[in-house]
Design a protein around this motif. Structure first.
Motif, PDB file in Angstrom:
ATOM      1  N   UNK A   3       0.851  -1.181   0.000  1.00 58.81           N
ATOM      2  CA  UNK A   3       0.000   0.000   0.000  1.00 58.81           C
ATOM      3  C   UNK A   3       0.894   1.240   0.000  1.00 58.81           C
ATOM      4  N   UNK A   4       0.469   2.299  -0.683  1.00 58.43           N
ATOM      5  CA  UNK A   4       1.299   3.508  -0.790  1.00 58.43           C
ATOM      6  C   UNK A   4       1.656   4.070   0.589  1.00 58.43           C
ATOM      7  N   UNK A   5       0.803   3.892   1.579  1.00 61.19           N
ATOM      8  CA  UNK A   5       1.085   4.374   2.927  1.00 61.19           C
ATOM      9  C   UNK A   5       2.214   3.629   3.623  1.00 61.19           C
ATOM     10  N   UNK A   6       2.553   2.451   3.107  1.00 64.07           N
ATOM     11  CA  UNK A   6       3.626   1.646   3.688  1.00 64.07           C
ATOM     12  C   UNK A   6       4.982   1.899   3.030  1.00 64.07           C
ATOM     13  N   UNK A  11      11.404   4.915  -1.653  1.00 65.28           N
ATOM     14  CA  UNK A  11      10.703   4.004  -2.549  1.00 65.28           C
ATOM     15  C   UNK A  11       9.758   4.768  -3.476  1.00 65.28           C
ATOM     16  N   UNK A  12       9.034   5.732  -2.945  1.00 67.58           N
ATOM     17  CA  UNK A  12       8.103   6.520  -3.754  1.00 67.58           C
ATOM     18  C   UNK A  12       8.848   7.295  -4.829  1.00 67.58           C
ATOM     19  N   UNK A  13      10.025   7.803  -4.514  1.00 68.23           N
ATOM     20  CA  UNK A  13      10.796   8.584  -5.480  1.00 68.23           C
ATOM     21  C   UNK A  13      11.593   7.723  -6.455  1.00 68.23           C
ATOM     22  N   UNK A  14      11.553   6.400  -6.290  1.00 70.04           N
ATOM     23  CA  UNK A  14      12.246   5.519  -7.224  1.00 70.04           C
ATOM     24  C   UNK A  14      13.718   5.321  -6.919  1.00 70.04           C
ATOM     25  N   UNK A  15      14.145   5.668  -5.711  1.00 72.17           N
ATOM     26  CA  UNK A  15      15.554   5.501  -5.342  1.00 72.17           C
ATOM     27  C   UNK A  15      15.808   4.206  -4.589  1.00 72.17           C
ATOM     28  N   UNK A  20      12.067  -4.577  -1.471  1.00 71.31           N
ATOM     29  CA  UNK A  20      13.037  -4.876  -0.406  1.00 71.31           C
ATOM     30  C   UNK A  20      13.743  -3.649   0.169  1.00 71.31           C
ATOM     31  N   UNK A  21      13.455  -2.470  -0.338  1.00 70.00           N
ATOM     32  CA  UNK A  21      14.024  -1.199   0.129  1.00 70.00           C
ATOM     33  C   UNK A  21      15.519  -1.024  -0.143  1.00 70.00           C
ATOM     34  N   UNK A  22      16.109  -1.905  -0.938  1.00 74.18           N
ATOM     35  CA  UNK A  22      17.518  -1.789  -1.303  1.00 74.18           C
ATOM     36  C   UNK A  22      17.697  -0.601  -2.249  1.00 74.18           C
ATOM     37  N   UNK A  23      18.764   0.197  -2.078  1.00 77.27           N
ATOM     38  CA  UNK A  23      19.019   1.274  -3.040  1.00 77.27           C
ATOM     39  C   UNK A  23      19.144   0.694  -4.458  1.00 77.27           C
ATOM     40  N   UNK A  24      18.579   1.396  -5.429  1.00 78.34           N
ATOM     41  CA  UNK A  24      18.533   0.879  -6.789  1.00 78.34           C
ATOM     42  C   UNK A  24      19.676   1.396  -7.649  1.00 78.34           C
ATOM     43  N   UNK A  25      20.066   0.569  -8.608  1.00 76.49           N
ATOM     44  CA  UNK A  25      21.080   0.925  -9.598  1.00 76.49           C
ATOM     45  C   UNK A  25      20.377   1.170 -10.934  1.00 76.49           C
ATOM     46  N   UNK A  26      21.153   1.362 -11.969  1.00 77.59           N
ATOM     47  CA  UNK A  26      20.582   1.663 -13.287  1.00 77.59           C
ATOM     48  C   UNK A  26      19.831   0.486 -13.895  1.00 77.59           C
ATOM     49  N   UNK A  35      -0.125   6.814  -6.532  1.00 83.95           N
ATOM     50  CA  UNK A  35      -0.598   8.197  -6.439  1.00 83.95           C
ATOM     51  C   UNK A  35      -0.581   8.608  -4.974  1.00 83.95           C
ATOM     52  N   UNK A  36       0.156   9.669  -4.686  1.00 83.81           N
ATOM     53  CA  UNK A  36       0.225  10.238  -3.341  1.00 83.81           C
ATOM     54  C   UNK A  36      -0.701  11.450  -3.325  1.00 83.81           C
ATOM     55  N   UNK A  37      -1.644  11.461  -2.401  1.00 84.91           N
ATOM     56  CA  UNK A  37      -2.602  12.566  -2.308  1.00 84.91           C
ATOM     57  C   UNK A  37      -2.108  13.578  -1.285  1.00 84.91           C
ATOM     58  N   UNK A  38      -1.988  14.830  -1.743  1.00 82.92           N
ATOM     59  CA  UNK A  38      -1.520  15.905  -0.871  1.00 82.92           C
ATOM     60  C   UNK A  38      -2.245  17.193  -1.248  1.00 82.92           C
ATOM     61  N   UNK A  39      -2.828  17.847  -0.260  1.00 83.19           N
ATOM     62  CA  UNK A  39      -3.520  19.118  -0.465  1.00 83.19           C
ATOM     63  C   UNK A  39      -4.571  19.041  -1.574  1.00 83.19           C
ATOM     64  N   UNK A  40      -5.267  17.912  -1.654  1.00 84.08           N
ATOM     65  CA  UNK A  40      -6.323  17.765  -2.637  1.00 84.08           C
ATOM     66  C   UNK A  40      -5.870  17.370  -4.026  1.00 84.08           C
ATOM     67  N   UNK A  41      -4.576  17.174  -4.206  1.00 83.55           N
ATOM     68  CA  UNK A  41      -4.038  16.791  -5.510  1.00 83.55           C
ATOM     69  C   UNK A  41      -3.513  15.363  -5.448  1.00 83.55           C
ATOM     70  N   UNK A  42      -3.647  14.647  -6.543  1.00 84.47           N
ATOM     71  CA  UNK A  42      -3.056  13.321  -6.676  1.00 84.47           C
ATOM     72  C   UNK A  42      -1.758  13.433  -7.455  1.00 84.47           C
ATOM     73  N   UNK A  43      -0.639  13.106  -6.802  1.00 79.10           N
ATOM     74  CA  UNK A  43       0.672  13.209  -7.446  1.00 79.10           C
ATOM     75  C   UNK A  43       1.161  11.808  -7.811  1.00 79.10           C
ATOM     76  N   UNK A  44       1.314  11.510  -9.114  1.00 76.28           N
ATOM     77  CA  UNK A  44       1.748  10.173  -9.522  1.00 76.28           C
ATOM     78  C   UNK A  44       3.270  10.020  -9.437  1.00 76.28           C
ATOM     79  N   UNK A  45       3.703   8.862  -8.986  1.00 75.60           N
ATOM     80  CA  UNK A  45       5.118   8.509  -8.913  1.00 75.60           C
ATOM     81  C   UNK A  45       5.297   7.097  -9.456  1.00 75.60           C
TER      82      UNK A  45
END
Length: 66
Positions: A3-6, A11-15, A20-26, A35-45
């Motif tokens: 779930x996005x809340x977890x 992870x949300x930014x793609x790093x 598994x939360x491991x830092x990602x390579x190329x 989609x992260x909801x903030x201030x009434x807007x849905x921001x896709x990542x």
């Protein structure tokens, strides 16, 4: 897919891997868009994961010749 809340901000930014939360390579692999909801807007990542073993690039730290 967690779930996005977890998900962590890395992870949300793609790093970091969404699984598994491991830092990602190329050689990261696209998994989904959250989609992260903030201030009434849905921001896709786009969220990414580590490549599956044996798919694409060789395992980290190993050369293609073995």
């Amino acid at each position: 897919m967690p779930d996005v809340g977890e998900l962590s901000w890395e992870q949300i930014q793609g790093r970091a891997c969404v699984a598994c939360r491991t830092p990602l390579a190329s050689d990261r692999v696209w998994r989904d868009t959250v989609v992260v909801h903030q201030d009434g807007y849905g921001l896709p990542f786009d969220v990414w994961s580590c490549p599956a073993p044996g798919v694409g690039s060789p395992p980290r730290g190993r050369s293609p010749s073995g």
